[in-house]
Design an enzyme around this catalytic site. Structure first.
Site, short mmCIF file in Angstrom:
data_model
loop_
_atom_site.label_atom_id
_atom_site.label_comp_id
_atom_site.label_asym_id
_atom_site.label_seq_id
_atom_site.Cartn_x
_atom_site.Cartn_y
_atom_site.Cartn_z
N LYS A 1 103.94 41.94 -45.10
CA LYS A 1 102.82 42.87 -45.05
C LYS A 1 102.64 43.55 -46.40
O LYS A 1 103.58 43.63 -47.19
CB LYS A 1 103.07 43.92 -43.96
N ARG B 1 103.92 37.12 -30.17
CA ARG B 1 103.67 36.11 -29.15
C ARG B 1 104.84 35.16 -28.98
O ARG B 1 105.03 34.58 -27.91
CB ARG B 1 102.39 35.34 -29.50
#
Length: 318
Positions: free
Chosen positions: A94, A169
């Site tokens: 990030k 996920r």
């Protein structure tokens, strides 16, 4: 709201075990060796770049009669919470901006499940509730997942990694597969899953979709009653091809658009025909200002909603 080094996956397991003992929950903690034996390649894959070991925590609440006996015919609801204790993005790092300050909220889904389940006995919930807390951080290192790697989820589904920052996920897929194997009337998962959900509905409303309208309607009703609003997105099968892989069963990232939907389509691959609803709280898990009953910082959005669903849960189709 704890700093990440104060609440690691192992410490989360300790908290869940202690809180479970106080509130009438059965708590099972699965360490790295057990996860390897179980084939939980999603959780293990995300954890592979970290020095902190992963933990899967399974909590069970069983309603009892006035005589204290378990109710064998109680409906069964399974909750799955994303517990990324700190999300650096992994190799898909990030940016070095304010984003990192919010990444302690990436375990809000798991925190919501733990919080919700901790009050079920006191509220005399008539539903059997099983909760999975999928806990690890997501860090970059020489052993971390790389783009192009292929991992195997519990049950044998292979996933090509296109972005290591699409990690939630992966850990949840293991739990969804385990929930289906164990048997349940319905599954609700909750996660800070996609920036697309934040961009679509902002910081006050979560997205929900799934494979069974009756269950989604129960979530929507509970959301209205608890002032934790949700808005339904379609589970649009026309976007399913975006998560096809040339070398594995699936990849972990769709195209540049409809990210909240393609993430849900990924999770849908692991629930089969079991009624399932997916709540994406990426936008609602944190607030910059104190307002209403929510304090500034991580909000715990979703815990009240899950309690309300469990209290009035009806197996879909009945």
């Amino acid at each position: 709201n704890s700093p990440p080094q104060h609440l690691t996956a192992t410490k989360m397991a300790d908290v869940a075990t202690a809180l479970g003992a106080e509130t009438g929950l059965e708590a099972e903690v699965f360490d790295k060796e057990q996860l390897v034996e179980m084939g939980c390649g999603g959780l293990l894959g995300v954890n592979s770049g970290s020095v902190e070991p992963p933990r899967m925590i399974r909590l069970t609440y069983r309603p009892r009669s006035a005589a204290g006996d378990p109710l064998p015919d109680a409906p069964r609801l399974t909750l799955v919470g994303k517990g990324i204790m700190y999300d650096s993005g992994g190799i898909s790092l990030k940016p070095a901006d304010g984003t990192h300050a919010t990444m302690k909220n990436d375990m809000t889904g798991a925190g919501d499940v733990l919080a919700a389940m901790s009050v079920l006995r006191e509220l005399e919930c008539p539903t059997t509730v099983v909760g999975y807390l999928m806990c690890t951080d997501n860090m970059p290192s020489g052993s971390a997942l790389g783009m192009g790697d292929v991992i195997t989820i519990r049950g044998g589904t292979t996933v090509e990694i296109l972005n290591t920052d699409a990690e939630g996920r992966l850990v949840m897929a293991d739990a969804l597969a385990l929930a289906v194997e164990a048997g349940t009337d319905a599954i609700i998962d909750i996660a800070t899953l996609t920036g697309a959900s934040l961009r679509a509905l902002g910081t006050d409303i979560a997205t929900v979709n799934g494979n069974h309208q009756g269950l989604i309607d129960q979530v929507r009703t509970a959301a209205e009653r608890t002032d934790e609003p949700v808005w339904q997105l379609p589970l649009a099968k026309r976007y399913r091809r975006q998560i096809d892989s040339d070398i594995a069963d699936l990849n972990n990232l769709g195209g540049p658009y409809a990210g909240a939907i393609t993430a849900a389509l990924f999770l849908a691959e692991f629930v089969g025909d079991v009624p399932w609803a997916h709540i994406d709280i990426a936008g609602t898990a944190q607030t910059e200002v104190s307002e209403s009953w929510r304090p500034r910082g991580c909000t715990g959005f979703g815990a009240r909603l899950l309690v309300e669903v469990a209290l009035g849960f009806r197996p879909p189709g009945t």
